[in-house]
Each structure stands twice: as C-alpha cells, then as structure tokens.
Design a protein around this motif. Structure first.
Motif, PDB file in Angstrom:
ATOM      1  N   TYR A 117       0.871  -1.185   0.000  1.00 54.43           N
ATOM      2  CA  TYR A 117       0.000   0.000   0.000  1.00 54.43           C
ATOM      3  C   TYR A 117       0.905   1.230   0.000  1.00 54.43           C
ATOM      4  O   TYR A 117       1.643   1.477   0.961  1.00 54.43           O
ATOM      5  CB  TYR A 117      -0.896  -0.002   1.230  1.00 54.43           C
ATOM      6  N   VAL A 118       0.870   1.998  -1.099  1.00 56.28           N
ATOM      7  CA  VAL A 118       1.673   3.215  -1.234  1.00 56.28           C
ATOM      8  C   VAL A 118       0.772   4.410  -0.979  1.00 56.28           C
ATOM      9  O   VAL A 118      -0.170   4.668  -1.734  1.00 56.28           O
ATOM     10  CB  VAL A 118       2.307   3.312  -2.637  1.00 56.28           C
ATOM     11  N   SER A 119       1.043   5.140   0.088  1.00 54.97           N
ATOM     12  CA  SER A 119       0.227   6.294   0.461  1.00 54.97           C
ATOM     13  C   SER A 119       1.006   7.575   0.204  1.00 54.97           C
ATOM     14  O   SER A 119       2.079   7.779   0.777  1.00 54.97           O
ATOM     15  CB  SER A 119      -0.171   6.206   1.945  1.00 54.97           C
ATOM     16  N   GLY A 120       0.467   8.405  -0.662  1.00 54.54           N
ATOM     17  CA  GLY A 120       1.093   9.687  -0.923  1.00 54.54           C
ATOM     18  C   GLY A 120       0.387  10.837  -0.239  1.00 54.54           C
ATOM     19  O   GLY A 120       0.846  11.982  -0.299  1.00 54.54           O
ATOM     20  N   GLU A 121      -0.739  10.565   0.404  1.00 60.64           N
ATOM     21  CA  GLU A 121      -1.536  11.612   1.031  1.00 60.64           C
ATOM     22  C   GLU A 121      -1.555  11.517   2.552  1.00 60.64           C
ATOM     23  O   GLU A 121      -1.772  12.511   3.235  1.00 60.64           O
ATOM     24  CB  GLU A 121      -2.979  11.553   0.505  1.00 60.64           C
ATOM     25  N   GLY A 123       0.187   9.830   6.294  1.00 56.37           N
ATOM     26  CA  GLY A 123       1.342   9.235   6.935  1.00 56.37           C
ATOM     27  C   GLY A 123       1.003   7.864   7.498  1.00 56.37           C
ATOM     28  O   GLY A 123      -0.159   7.450   7.554  1.00 56.37           O
ATOM     29  N   ALA A 124       2.047   7.160   7.944  1.00 54.93           N
ATOM     30  CA  ALA A 124       1.851   5.811   8.470  1.00 54.93           C
ATOM     31  C   ALA A 124       0.963   5.827   9.711  1.00 54.93           C
ATOM     32  O   ALA A 124       0.133   4.931   9.904  1.00 54.93           O
ATOM     33  CB  ALA A 124       3.202   5.180   8.788  1.00 54.93           C
ATOM     34  N   ASN A 125       1.117   6.846  10.549  1.00 55.16           N
ATOM     35  CA  ASN A 125       0.285   6.916  11.766  1.00 55.16           C
ATOM     36  C   ASN A 125      -1.179   7.159  11.422  1.00 55.16           C
ATOM     37  O   ASN A 125      -2.082   6.620  12.078  1.00 55.16           O
ATOM     38  CB  ASN A 125       0.806   7.995  12.708  1.00 55.16           C
ATOM     39  N   GLN A 126      -1.438   7.950  10.371  1.00 54.88           N
ATOM     40  CA  GLN A 126      -2.821   8.179   9.952  1.00 54.88           C
ATOM     41  C   GLN A 126      -3.451   6.900   9.418  1.00 54.88           C
ATOM     42  O   GLN A 126      -4.609   6.605   9.695  1.00 54.88           O
ATOM     43  CB  GLN A 126      -2.873   9.266   8.881  1.00 54.88           C
ATOM     44  N   LEU A 127      -2.683   6.144   8.628  1.00 54.86           N
ATOM     45  CA  LEU A 127      -3.183   4.867   8.126  1.00 54.86           C
ATOM     46  C   LEU A 127      -3.466   3.898   9.269  1.00 54.86           C
ATOM     47  O   LEU A 127      -4.456   3.158   9.239  1.00 54.86           O
ATOM     48  CB  LEU A 127      -2.182   4.246   7.152  1.00 54.86           C
ATOM     49  N   LYS A 128      -2.606   3.904  10.269  1.00 52.15           N
ATOM     50  CA  LYS A 128      -2.796   3.007  11.411  1.00 52.15           C
ATOM     51  C   LYS A 128      -4.071   3.355  12.174  1.00 52.15           C
ATOM     52  O   LYS A 128      -4.837   2.464  12.574  1.00 52.15           O
ATOM     53  CB  LYS A 128      -1.578   3.092  12.341  1.00 52.15           C
ATOM     54  N   ASN A 139      -1.833  -6.549   8.049  1.00 45.61           N
ATOM     55  CA  ASN A 139      -0.705  -7.451   7.804  1.00 45.61           C
ATOM     56  C   ASN A 139      -0.220  -7.318   6.357  1.00 45.61           C
ATOM     57  O   ASN A 139      -0.140  -8.288   5.608  1.00 45.61           O
ATOM     58  CB  ASN A 139      -1.126  -8.893   8.098  1.00 45.61           C
ATOM     59  N   PHE A 140       0.069  -6.089   5.962  1.00 42.97           N
ATOM     60  CA  PHE A 140       0.580  -5.822   4.619  1.00 42.97           C
ATOM     61  C   PHE A 140       1.562  -4.669   4.690  1.00 42.97           C
ATOM     62  O   PHE A 140       1.581  -3.900   5.656  1.00 42.97           O
ATOM     63  CB  PHE A 140      -0.550  -5.525   3.628  1.00 42.97           C
ATOM     64  N   ASP A 141       2.397  -4.554   3.661  1.00 37.42           N
ATOM     65  CA  ASP A 141       3.452  -3.529   3.641  1.00 37.42           C
ATOM     66  C   ASP A 141       2.868  -2.163   3.301  1.00 37.42           C
ATOM     67  O   ASP A 141       1.975  -2.050   2.457  1.00 37.42           O
ATOM     68  CB  ASP A 141       4.523  -3.897   2.618  1.00 37.42           C
TER      69      ASP A 141
END
Length: 446
Positions: A117-121, A123-128, A139-141
């Motif tokens: 999963y490539v997120s350009g909008e 951050g990792a904490n927001q996705l979490k 359970n994915f990158d």
C-alpha cells in the motif's frame, strides 16, 4: 540535459509553445500550465522479449489468471475478480470511501498474497488510526512516499502481487520539472506503473482525484492507459455508495456494486431494492420503477412534486435523472394529456441518491408528475416503459427480470409496454397490464 518549456492543458494534455486562454482542443478556459520537459529522457523499465514477440492471434492463450478480492460486490463490478497484471483506476469525490475500500481489500488479500500500500496523502500513523477504526490488522506492507522513482525501486525489489497507489496525483518523477498532479507527471507515472504491472504480472490499483464536474482529474489519456476505470458515486452525507465500471478490458462495463458506509467501514448491500423503497406507496407523487443495472434489477422510487409557480417561467428541478429528458416528458404531458404544467414548478427526485439514465424510467416519471398534479396516489404498482414524443409507450429490454424483482418484493400489479406482453409468462402472483400510450395508462390509474 536539454530541457524544453511548453504550456500543457491540464484537462486534455494539449501542448503549445505559448500560453493560451482557451484550449483549442477541449475548449477549456485557463487550463494551461508551464512545464519543463526533458527531451533526452529515457525509459528505465525493460520489457521482456516474450512481450515484444510477434505471435499468431490464433495461437494466443485467452486464459485469465483471476483472483477474488473477498468483497463480492466489488468482484461483480470488475467481472469476477482482479486479473494478474491488470491496472485499475478508482475515482471518486474526497471522503466518498476510496481509501476505506482499498484498505479493506488490502487486509483481505494480505492473507494469501503479498500486498503493498503506497500512500502519498497520509502518513503511516494516519493509516494506522484508520485501520484500527476499521478493525483491520494491517498485515501488509505500507510505504508513505511520493517520489515514484523510490516507489518503483521498492516494487521491483519486494515483488508484491497487489499494489495500491493512493493517489496518482501525489506521485512525481524527479526528472520531470513539472509539479505533482500535472499532465506530464500523471501520464509518465502511470505509464511506468503500467509497464511494471504488465512485465511482472502485478495487479495495481491507482486512486484518482475528481474535478468539480465529477470527472477524474488530469488528462483523459489516463483513462485510456488503464485496463479498468471504476467510479465511486454517492453523497458524502448519505450512507450508501455505488461503484460502477465505466471501462473494463476484462469484463462487462454495465455492472455496479452497492455499499453502506458504517463505523466499521463499507458493508455490502445484498438486497438493494429494499434500501431505495419506503414501506408505503399510497402517497401522491410517488411511482415505483424497476431498473436494470448490469445483471441485476433494482426497484427505485421516483418522486415528483408540482406546485403553482411564483415566477413568469416555471422551474424544472431534477435530481438523479437527466434534466432535458424530464423537460421533454413534461412537454408530452402538456401536449398529449392536456395537463397545464406551464403554470407549475416541477421537482423530480430519485429517492436514495440513485442515478437513472435508461429511458425505461420514463413511464414512472410521467405518472409521478401526473399523480402530484392530480393529487391522487398511484398505489402499489410498478411502472416500466419508455415514452416517445407522440405519447406512445415503447418496449424495453429485460422485462422478465424487472417483473421478477417486483414480484419478489410483494408487488401485485405492473404496467408495461404492450409490445413486451408477448415475452411475459402469466403469473397469478403479479398481474401485468400491457398498454400502448400514456393516455391509456393515466386513465387506468386515475
């Protein structure tokens, strides 16, 4: 490095050496942006020899390697699951649920394949935080990056089987001097991703922004490059969402999936007819219509309201149907039936936020307007038929499927075009009347 400065239309990709107020190709105003293009730029993705070999068409294998997303409504829309090496474009308004749906898909697929999963909008904490709200293990990158050269290297190194780019407008290639989201950047990034997907059999889904007109932002060439174009539709303040396939090289383009947005994410709607209908139809200005969307039939509620106008020119306001078609049907009612609609403001709405484009809804729209004007409810009747300018009711397709849906939901009476009657089998549970013009229908109902 030899650079060239050109003005590029951000709507259609037309290039010119000088700035223009109006694009001569797509007629859009104030869409030209100065971009610097490297004329010596070379492609960095190598294509295998088997992809460039000359083959006999009769010897080419037609076997498609498909895999299910785990969400039945989505699998139906894309033609029975994703295809390996397919590039899918998912568009929709901000906040409609694109990222939510893709997170759910990534979580399901991560149990049996490698997902990136490539997120350009975000951050990792927001996705979490979003994943925790949706009860997703995750359970994915995940990669939070906008430099597509870095993203490309990660894809080539890790070799995922399923890639999500959220969104394509945030990705950029450093060798291009234009800003992220510009025509040049979007086109080049998508072309690089397309080559990777086809070469390494990686299924990729890219998220695209939409303009204020509801179209995917950027050049139309973006939609031509991908294999499948999906649109997420619906009001942000409405709980129901509709996903449609407007282009699909590996399946039909007339399917749709219906979801409900909940606190736990998007939930599939198995019986869509039930969400678009109210329990009582004995209200003036309400008509029930059986629509065909893909391979399924859905019962919809057409609402109309007529009120004496306070202006010199009466208003015609519609939601969910074509405005010009509604005006035409009003003219038919005035000419053929004699209703004095030229002194009435008319409002027509498809309940539930659904959009109707097929002509088979004409009879329901006409009867709903007449019901509101006369102040008499139509009752428990399903109306199906296309209305011509002379007032005749023309035959429609899939009539048996439409009637079966009405029968399943307990309707006892249906009015259909007379020419469709020869294809209908008699059934004691649903009484079907075939009629040839709207005057006959209105006299029968009222």
């Amino acid at each position: 490095m030899k650079m060239k400065s050109v003005y590029v239309c951000q709507e259609c990709g037309f290039k010119t050496s000088k700035w223009l107020g109006r694009c001569p190709n797509c007629s859009s105003w104030d869409t030209f942006v100065l971009e610097r293009i490297d004329q010596n730029k070379k492609e960095t993705i190598s294509i295998s020899k088997e992809n460039s070999a000359v083959l006999k068409l009769s010897n080419v294998s037609t076997k498609e390697e498909r895999f299910l997303s785990g969400i039945e409504e989505l699998d139906t829309v894309i033609g029975g699951g994703f295809v390996k090496g397919e590039l899918v474009l998912l568009g929709g308004e901000p906040g409609i649920g694109k990222s939510t749906l893709l997170l759910q898909v990534a979580n399901i697929l991560s149990g049996r394949m490698k997902v990136l999963y490539v997120s350009g909008e975000e951050g990792a904490n927001q996705l979490k935080v979003r994943a925790q709200r949706l009860n997703i293990d995750g359970n994915f990158d995940v990669v939070c990056e906008t430099n597509f050269d870095l993203v490309k290297n990660i894809i080539l190194e890790t070799k995922p089987e399923f890639v999500i780019i959220d969104s394509i407008q945030t990705m950029y290639m450093p060798e291009n001097q234009s800003a992220p989201g510009s025509v040049t950047q979007v086109r080049d990034v998508t072309m690089q991703l397309l080559k990777i997907a086809k070469t390494y059999k990686i299924t990729a889904v890219i998220v695209g922004h939409v303009t204020k007109d509801g179209l995917i932002a950027g050049p139309r060439v973006l939609e031509h490059m991908v294999d499948c174009v999906l649109y997420f539709e619906g009001e942000r303040f409405n709980t129901y969402r509709v996903i449609r396939a407007y282009k699909n090289r590996f399946g039909p383009t007339n399917q749709l999936g219906i979801f409900e947005m909940t606190d736990g994410g998007l939930v599939e709607v198995k019986n869509p007819s039930s969400i678009f209908l109210e329990s009582s139809y004995n209200v003036e200005g309400v008509a029930i219509y059986s629509a065909i969307e893909g391979t399924r039939s859905i019962l919809l509620e057409i609402q109309a309201l007529t009120t004496p106008t306070s202006f010199g020119t009466p208003r015609r306001t519609v939601t969910g149907i074509d405005y010009n078609r509604c005006v035409m049907l009003c003219a038919v009612l005035e000419k053929k039936i004699g209703l004095a609609l030229n002194s009435q403001d008319i409002y027509v709405n498809v309940a539930g936020g659904f959009k109707v484009s097929e002509p088979a809804a004409d009879l329901a729209i006409v009867c709903a307007i007449a019901s509101s004007y006369k102040g008499i409810p139509i009752g428990d009747t399903v109306l199906i038929g296309e209305v011509g300018l002379t007032g005749e009711i023309r035959a429609v397709s899939n009539i048996e499927k439409r009637l079966n849906e009405a029968k399943k939901l307990g309707f006892k009476r249906a009015i259909v075009p007379k020419r469709n009657m020869e294809r209908i089998q008699t059934d004691s549970m649903l009484e079907v009347f075939g009629m040839s013009n709207i005057e006959e229908v209105l006299n029968f109902i009222f």
